[in-house]
Design an enzyme around this catalytic site. Structure first.
Site, PDB file in Angstrom:
ATOM      1  N   GLU A 111       1.948   1.550  -3.406  1.00 23.97           N
ATOM      2  CA  GLU A 111       0.804   1.963  -4.212  1.00 23.97           C
ATOM      3  C   GLU A 111       0.538   3.466  -4.074  1.00 23.97           C
ATOM      4  OE1 GLU A 111      -3.390  -0.162  -5.029  1.00 23.97           O
ATOM      5  OE2 GLU A 111      -3.091   0.471  -2.952  1.00 23.97           O
ATOM      6  N   ARG A 123       0.836  -1.209   0.000  1.00 20.99           N
ATOM      7  CA  ARG A 123       0.000   0.000   0.000  1.00 20.99           C
ATOM      8  C   ARG A 123       0.868   1.255   0.000  1.00 20.99           C
ATOM      9  NH1 ARG A 123      -2.590  -2.819  -2.122  1.00 20.99           N
ATOM     10  NH2 ARG A 123      -4.417  -3.898  -1.421  1.00 20.99           N
ATOM     11  N   SER A 170      15.135  14.834  -0.480  1.00 22.44           N
ATOM     12  CA  SER A 170      16.152  13.903  -0.011  1.00 22.44           C
ATOM     13  C   SER A 170      15.545  12.793   0.836  1.00 22.44           C
ATOM     14  CB  SER A 170      17.194  14.651   0.824  1.00 22.44           C
ATOM     15  OG  SER A 170      18.151  13.756   1.345  1.00 22.44           O
TER      16      SER A 170
END
Length: 163
Positions: free
Chosen positions: A106, A103, A129
């Site tokens: 995703e 997830r 960064s």
């Protein structure tokens, strides 16, 4: 009996982790300590502390001393396990199989370009960064009693150089 949620590790499911991971997680489980408790004892952020356990962050000499004390692991043994540099990025297969890690992947897959566009508009051409970086995880409960995960990423903005 209290219900304590503790992250543990089945090393057989994570063959790419360093040997230090098994030692650290075994001691953590034996002492029944959360990452929050360990982080508090060593003076680090809980995500940074967990990253040490997974071999994704370098432990300082001070971290090693404090970890040996809180986990009951011989300091010299722990030093031998943690004194090298992390081999980052090898711990997770790609794409991730774990649902929660997937997830997170995703989120970046679905919103990555949106994040990039908004950051470029706010900061100009550059990157955030992941080295000059910090992150936190908080639990928030709404008025209906639903729990929400609040994940904050804070990375230094690095503008691209003109050459």
């Amino acid at each position: 009996m209290s219900n304590i949620n503790l992250a543990t590790l089945d090393i057989s499911e994570h063959p790419n982790l360093p040997s230090s991971s098994a030692v650290l997680f075994e001691a953590k489980a034996k002492k029944k300590l959360s990452f929050e408790a360990i982080a508090s004892a060593i003076g680090r952020n809980e995500v940074a502390t967990a990253a040490i356990f997974y071999g994704q962050a370098k432990a300082s000499a001070e971290d090693i001393v404090k970890l040996s004390e809180v986990l009951g692991i011989d300091r010299f043994y722990l030093e031998s396990l943690l004194s090298g540099f992390p081999d980052r990025g090898k711990s997770v297969t790609f794409p991730p199989k774990d649902p929660l890690i997937y997830r997170l992947f995703e989120i970046v897959q679905n919103y990555g370009y949106a994040y990039k566009a908004v950051m470029n508009e706010k900061f100009g051409d550059g990157i955030m960064s992941a080295i000059s970086f910090s992150t936190t995880v908080e639990k928030e409960t709404d008025l209906d009693g639903n729990n929400w995960a609040v994940v904050t990423w804070r990375g230094k903005w690095l503008p691209y150089s003109r050459f």
